[in-house]
Design a protein around this motif. Structure first.
Motif, PDB file in Angstrom:
ATOM      1  N   GLY A 165      -7.579 -12.708  -9.495  1.00 50.71           N
ATOM      2  CA  GLY A 165      -8.699 -12.159  -9.040  1.00 50.71           C
ATOM      3  C   GLY A 165      -8.323 -10.904  -8.185  1.00 50.71           C
ATOM      4  N   PHE A 166      -6.888 -11.482  -7.391  1.00 53.15           N
ATOM      5  CA  PHE A 166      -6.600  -9.843  -6.422  1.00 53.15           C
ATOM      6  C   PHE A 166      -6.635  -8.641  -6.547  1.00 53.15           C
ATOM      7  CE2 PHE A 166      -4.637 -14.227  -5.403  1.00 53.15           C
ATOM      8  CZ  PHE A 166      -4.843 -14.232  -3.968  1.00 53.15           C
ATOM      9  N   VAL A 167      -6.584  -8.414  -5.439  1.00 43.08           N
ATOM     10  CA  VAL A 167      -7.213  -6.908  -5.508  1.00 43.08           C
ATOM     11  C   VAL A 167      -6.118  -6.003  -4.738  1.00 43.08           C
ATOM     12  CG1 VAL A 167      -8.864  -4.492  -5.238  1.00 43.08           C
ATOM     13  CG2 VAL A 167     -10.158  -6.717  -5.679  1.00 43.08           C
ATOM     14  N   TYR A 168      -5.493  -6.419  -3.975  1.00 42.65           N
ATOM     15  CA  TYR A 168      -4.164  -6.457  -3.565  1.00 42.65           C
ATOM     16  C   TYR A 168      -3.316  -7.066  -3.088  1.00 42.65           C
ATOM     17  CZ  TYR A 168      -5.839  -6.866   1.765  1.00 42.65           C
ATOM     18  OH  TYR A 168      -6.242  -7.855   2.619  1.00 42.65           O
ATOM     19  N   ASP A 169      -1.742  -6.774  -2.786  1.00 49.77           N
ATOM     20  CA  ASP A 169      -0.781  -6.932  -2.142  1.00 49.77           C
ATOM     21  C   ASP A 169      -0.572  -5.962  -1.480  1.00 49.77           C
ATOM     22  OD1 ASP A 169       1.592  -9.306  -2.129  1.00 49.77           O
ATOM     23  OD2 ASP A 169       2.770  -7.423  -3.015  1.00 49.77           O
ATOM     24  N   SER A 170       0.157  -7.491  -0.456  1.00 47.14           N
ATOM     25  CA  SER A 170       0.965  -6.550   1.276  1.00 47.14           C
ATOM     26  C   SER A 170       1.930  -6.736   1.458  1.00 47.14           C
ATOM     27  CB  SER A 170      -0.434  -6.446   2.691  1.00 47.14           C
ATOM     28  OG  SER A 170       0.164  -5.688   3.056  1.00 47.14           O
ATOM     29  N   SER A 171       3.246  -6.184   0.540  1.00 50.21           N
ATOM     30  CA  SER A 171       4.122  -7.243   1.308  1.00 50.21           C
ATOM     31  C   SER A 171       5.926  -6.909   0.790  1.00 50.21           C
ATOM     32  CB  SER A 171       4.792  -8.597   0.220  1.00 50.21           C
ATOM     33  OG  SER A 171       3.669  -9.320  -0.094  1.00 50.21           O
ATOM     34  N   LEU A 172       5.617  -5.332  -0.009  1.00 47.51           N
ATOM     35  CA  LEU A 172       6.341  -4.811  -0.286  1.00 47.51           C
ATOM     36  C   LEU A 172       6.727  -4.031   0.370  1.00 47.51           C
ATOM     37  CD1 LEU A 172       5.949  -4.376  -4.191  1.00 47.51           C
ATOM     38  CD2 LEU A 172       6.957  -5.951  -3.139  1.00 47.51           C
ATOM     39  N   MET A 173       7.717  -2.994   0.437  1.00 53.96           N
ATOM     40  CA  MET A 173       7.992  -2.121   1.705  1.00 53.96           C
ATOM     41  C   MET A 173       8.770  -0.369   1.675  1.00 53.96           C
ATOM     42  SD  MET A 173      10.245  -5.051   3.720  1.00 53.96           S
ATOM     43  CE  MET A 173      10.118  -6.058   2.462  1.00 53.96           C
ATOM     44  N   ASP A 174       8.368   0.062  -0.408  1.00 54.06           N
ATOM     45  CA  ASP A 174       8.928   1.139  -0.395  1.00 54.06           C
ATOM     46  C   ASP A 174       8.105   2.418  -0.503  1.00 54.06           C
ATOM     47  OD1 ASP A 174       7.168   0.134  -2.503  1.00 54.06           O
ATOM     48  OD2 ASP A 174       7.293   1.099  -3.710  1.00 54.06           O
ATOM     49  N   SER A 175       7.260   2.283   0.615  1.00 51.59           N
ATOM     50  CA  SER A 175       6.364   3.407   0.790  1.00 51.59           C
ATOM     51  C   SER A 175       6.058   3.374   2.663  1.00 51.59           C
ATOM     52  CB  SER A 175       5.530   3.930   0.002  1.00 51.59           C
ATOM     53  OG  SER A 175       4.239   4.606   0.697  1.00 51.59           O
ATOM     54  N   ASP A 176       5.300   4.412   2.579  1.00 49.49           N
ATOM     55  CA  ASP A 176       4.375   4.121   3.609  1.00 49.49           C
ATOM     56  C   ASP A 176       3.052   4.521   3.613  1.00 49.49           C
ATOM     57  OD1 ASP A 176       5.032   6.654   4.404  1.00 49.49           O
ATOM     58  OD2 ASP A 176       6.483   5.960   6.211  1.00 49.49           O
ATOM     59  N   LEU A 177       2.277   4.829   2.402  1.00 49.74           N
ATOM     60  CA  LEU A 177       1.274   4.791   1.575  1.00 49.74           C
ATOM     61  C   LEU A 177       1.009   3.701   0.369  1.00 49.74           C
ATOM     62  CD1 LEU A 177       1.947   8.883   0.631  1.00 49.74           C
ATOM     63  CD2 LEU A 177      -0.022   7.944   2.466  1.00 49.74           C
ATOM     64  N   PRO A 178      -0.252   3.237   0.717  1.00 54.73           N
ATOM     65  CA  PRO A 178      -0.966   2.503  -0.764  1.00 54.73           C
ATOM     66  C   PRO A 178      -0.475   2.979  -1.314  1.00 54.73           C
ATOM     67  CG  PRO A 178      -2.720   3.159   1.078  1.00 54.73           C
ATOM     68  CD  PRO A 178      -1.535   4.160   2.164  1.00 54.73           C
ATOM     69  N   TYR A 179      -0.502   2.297  -2.885  1.00 55.28           N
ATOM     70  CA  TYR A 179      -0.882   2.668  -4.009  1.00 55.28           C
ATOM     71  C   TYR A 179      -1.120   1.550  -5.296  1.00 55.28           C
ATOM     72  CZ  TYR A 179       4.192   0.837  -3.836  1.00 55.28           C
ATOM     73  OH  TYR A 179       4.963  -0.509  -4.061  1.00 55.28           O
ATOM     74  N   GLU A 180      -0.912   2.255  -6.857  1.00 57.26           N
ATOM     75  CA  GLU A 180      -0.976   1.415  -7.383  1.00 57.26           C
ATOM     76  C   GLU A 180       0.436   0.536  -8.321  1.00 57.26           C
ATOM     77  OE1 GLU A 180      -4.329   0.189  -8.454  1.00 57.26           O
ATOM     78  OE2 GLU A 180      -5.433   1.438  -7.628  1.00 57.26           O
ATOM     79  N   LEU A 181       0.161  -0.058  -8.223  1.00 54.39           N
ATOM     80  CA  LEU A 181       1.050  -1.451  -8.526  1.00 54.39           C
ATOM     81  C   LEU A 181       1.120  -1.634 -10.134  1.00 54.39           C
ATOM     82  CD1 LEU A 181       4.525  -2.198  -7.825  1.00 54.39           C
ATOM     83  CD2 LEU A 181       3.482  -4.040  -7.354  1.00 54.39           C
ATOM     84  N   ALA A 182       1.763  -1.006 -10.977  1.00 58.31           N
ATOM     85  CA  ALA A 182       1.742  -1.352 -12.492  1.00 58.31           C
ATOM     86  C   ALA A 182       2.197  -3.214 -12.243  1.00 58.31           C
ATOM     87  CB  ALA A 182       2.322  -0.263 -13.360  1.00 58.31           C
ATOM     88  N   GLU A 183       1.132  -4.404 -12.825  1.00 55.57           N
ATOM     89  CA  GLU A 183       1.881  -5.377 -12.814  1.00 55.57           C
ATOM     90  C   GLU A 183       3.044  -5.798 -13.891  1.00 55.57           C
ATOM     91  OE1 GLU A 183      -0.336  -8.234 -15.231  1.00 55.57           O
ATOM     92  OE2 GLU A 183      -0.835  -6.584 -16.899  1.00 55.57           O
ATOM     93  N   ARG A 184       3.888  -4.957 -14.757  1.00 55.63           N
ATOM     94  CA  ARG A 184       5.112  -4.440 -15.533  1.00 55.63           C
ATOM     95  C   ARG A 184       4.935  -2.805 -16.010  1.00 55.63           C
ATOM     96  NH1 ARG A 184       2.977  -4.392 -20.462  1.00 55.63           N
ATOM     97  NH2 ARG A 184       1.009  -5.269 -20.929  1.00 55.63           N
ATOM     98  N   PRO A 185       6.187  -2.784 -16.104  1.00 59.02           N
ATOM     99  CA  PRO A 185       6.886  -1.350 -16.723  1.00 59.02           C
ATOM    100  C   PRO A 185       5.912  -1.911 -18.884  1.00 59.02           C
ATOM    101  CG  PRO A 185       8.632  -1.633 -16.295  1.00 59.02           C
ATOM    102  CD  PRO A 185       7.574  -3.605 -16.495  1.00 59.02           C
ATOM    103  N   GLY A 186       5.246  -0.680 -19.116  1.00 60.07           N
ATOM    104  CA  GLY A 186       4.845  -0.903 -20.488  1.00 60.07           C
ATOM    105  C   GLY A 186       3.018  -0.338 -20.550  1.00 60.07           C
ATOM    106  N   ALA A 187       3.003   0.300 -22.049  1.00 58.86           N
ATOM    107  CA  ALA A 187       1.658   0.766 -21.816  1.00 58.86           C
ATOM    108  C   ALA A 187       0.390  -0.944 -21.641  1.00 58.86           C
ATOM    109  CB  ALA A 187       1.192   1.188 -23.017  1.00 58.86           C
ATOM    110  N   GLY A 188      -0.738  -0.295 -21.649  1.00 57.00           N
ATOM    111  CA  GLY A 188      -1.785  -1.661 -21.317  1.00 57.00           C
ATOM    112  C   GLY A 188      -1.990  -1.998 -19.958  1.00 57.00           C
TER     113      GLY A 188
END
Ligand code: ZN
Length: 302
Positions: A165-188
């Motif tokens: 049920g988490f909505v967000y994470d704050s641990s990655l370092m590839d941007s200085d903007l928030p974004y939506e991260l897919a849980e895995r590649p692929g449809a769905g």
């Protein structure tokens, strides 16, 4: 061989785009307080529990730094996010209740500040559940935000967080903007909001030092940290990005450092259109934008 969906999804890997901030705002500022206390030392070396002086260094956060931090936020009428290991919550329940009762966000930061790197998927899941259980028992909070201890995540983390049920994470370092991260590649695939961090915007690198435990042995002048962070803040404001600063009360709760943090907060207040928000507020805003999720395929070595 990847399926057709997967190949197509890999093609959309690209930098995070600009974010429209609420009410025509120009940029965002997010202060995250990581409530590492004895736990971070105990994870690095369980025998440190026998070192009273080292334990007292860590206890400075909850005992002395945190009350000052909370008073500072009250003085400026600000609500912030507190990423709290379950162990800290269990050891300092009255403090956690104060954080909750003063309207701040309480988010997940592991149980004993465990380093996730090298863990199995099940071990990672168990740590998440143990931290969730502690926050639920101590303050009745079911967090929507997560920050990995030492910012160490795995390619399984997003899925494990979404399952809980988490909505967000704050641990990655590839941007200085928030974004939506897919849980895995692929449809769905589902997605989680990511609010990125940076080592330069973390007081750990400036101030952390306990002999034989952690830190480089160089303790910086708060004025140097303030200059570094002020420069990043003004550029974030100019570029419309999200200034995400990570603060540890056992480090920045000390008098001169807290004064530097207050000066930074005063500078923030003077920047037009700067939206000061909790992680949850930023995540909910980003979610409302219905951004196309990005994927982060695991690099392969051929
Ligand atoms: Zn931490």
């Amino acid at each position: 061989m990847p399926g057709p969906d997967e190949e197509q999804t890999h093609d959309v890997t690209q930098p995070a785009g600009p974010v429209a901030w609420p009410d025509g705002g120009r940029a965002a500022a997010f202060l995250g307080f990581d409530m590492d206390a004895e736990d971070v030392a105990l994870t690095v070396d369980p025998e440190s529990r026998n070192r009273l002086s080292a334990m007292s260094h860590q206890a400075y956060g909850p005992l002395t730094g945190m009350p000052r931090v909370l008073d500072l936020l009250t003085r400026h009428d600000l609500r912030a996010t507190f990423f709290c290991p379950g162990y800290t919550a269990e050891r300092y329940p009255d403090l956690l209740r104060r954080v909750r009762d003063e309207g701040h966000e309480i988010a997940h930061h592991g149980y004993l500040h465990e380093a996730i790197a090298g863990m199995t998927r099940q071990q990672e899941a168990d740590v998440l559940d143990r931290g969730l259980d502690a926050l639920e028992r101590v303050v009745g909070v079911r967090p929507v935000g997560y920050r990995a201890p030492m910012w160490e995540t795995t390619y399984a983390s997003a899925e494990l967080l979404l399952d809980r049920g988490f909505v967000y994470d704050s641990s990655l370092m590839d941007s200085d903007l928030p974004y939506e991260l897919a849980e895995r590649p692929g449809a769905g695939a589902r997605s989680i909001v990511e609010i990125p961090v940076a080592w330069a915007l973390d007081d750990w690198e400036q101030f952390a030092f306990v002999p034989d435990l952690f830190g480089p042995g160089v303790i910086e002048d708060p004025a140097k940290a303030l200059a570094l962070w002020t420069g990043e803040l003004t550029e974030a404001h100019r570029h419309g990005s999200c200034f995400t600063l990570t603060i540890h009360p056992f480090l920045s709760g000390r008098l001169g450092r807290l004064r530097a943090l207050e000066t930074l907060i005063e500078t923030m207040a003077g920047l037009s259109g700067l939206w000061f928000a909790t992680g949850r507020e930023i995540a909910e805003h980003v979610r409302s934008l219905a951004l196309t999720p990005r994927v982060f395929p695991q690099p392969e070595i051929r």
